[in-house]
Design an enzyme around this catalytic site. Structure first.
Site: not given
Length: 276
Positions: A37, A67, A70, A107, A142, A176, A179, A211, A224, A226, A256
């Site tokens: 973050r 990764h 975000y 992303h 992704e 993903d 996604h 993913h 989104d 999961h 994930e």
């Protein structure tokens, strides 16, 4: 043998992640390069990396996936935010050279009202600035669910980015399952059709990672969220078909799902059994 792992915390270093992976019968894993973050990153511990590489070789760990945070938005309307994404990713790629031959996933970002075409142009421009032919890391776009103004819900948008990148041999895609399902691709009832469409538009040779996630939302919800394997709208049987599909089974899979290590261990066991 199925290559499968989960997302692990990088706070204790590479060797600790490797040991956690082995504990849950994983032979790969995903991790954040820095604060997911934010942009703060710990200094690379070269001794830890060397010990991890030896441990990974001894224990069959391969194709780890980094990764990006975000918070990065490579196609922001704000030039300073685009520069932050560029500089952070360039630094990440330098850090990835300590563990060569792996992948770095991000992303694509949100165009925030400029339109997908403008967003695609910004993303490709950033990649053309940071990718180097001599790097040993493959950068993955992704697939996204399409919430808000996300770029990457449609395979065509990812194809357009790939077409504009000059260093094509260092690019790929991470699919993903949550996604694409949320984005409207029916991997439950038409997995063959979705794979075929991906191949026609992007090319299966560009698919480097998956993913593996269930989704709390119905097909085409453009959200989104999961879910644990078997506790969402995709379902366990459909995800088993993903990991055993002839075109996908040799790819690395990364969970994930909202789990702790025991939950990941159970999901890994289920998918390993399905793949035998």
């Amino acid at each position: 043998m199925l290559t499968i792992g989960c997302h692990l915390s990088s706070s204790k270093g590479y060797l600790a992640m490797g040991k956690e992976a082995v504990k849950i019968d994983a032979n790969t894993f995903q991790f954040f390069t820095r604060n997911p973050r934010g942009t703060k990153a710990k200094a690379i511990d070269e001794n830890d990396v060397e010990r991890f590489l030896a441990f990974a070789k001894e224990n069959g760990i391969e194709r780890i996936l980094a990764h990006a945070p975000y918070t990065l938005n490579a196609c922001s309307a704000d030039e300073h935010l685009r520069e932050l994404a560029r500089d952070t990713m360039a630094d990440d790629l330098r850090r990835m050279e300590y563990t060569p031959g792996n992948c770095y996933n991000f992303h694509p970002g949100s165009h925030v009202g400029q339109g997908a075409e403008a967003g695609i142009a910004f993303i490709a421009d950033m990649l053309n600035q940071i990718l180097k032919p001599e790097q040993r890391t493959t950068v993955l776009l992704e697939t996204m669910s399409g919430k808000g103004s996300e770029v990457g819900r449609e395979f065509e948008e990812l194809r357009e980015i790939l077409d504009r990148v000059e260093c094509k041999e260092r690019m790929g895609v991470c699919l993903d399952t949550c996604h694409v399902w949320d984005g409207g691709y029916d991997i439950v009832n038409d997995l063959e059709g979705v794979i075929g469409k991906f191949d026609r538009i992007i090319g299966l040779e560009k698919l480097k990672a998956i993913h593996l996630n269930d989704s709390l939302n119905p097909l085409g919800a453009h959200k989104d969220r999961h879910a644990k394997i078997g506790e969402g709208c995709i379902g366990e049987e459909a995800l088993k078909r993903v990991v055993t599909h002839p075109a996908l089974k040799d790819l690395p899979f990364y969970l994930e799902t909202p789990n702790e290590l025991p939950g990941y261990a159970r999901e890994i066991a289920v998918m390993r059994e399905a793949s035998r």
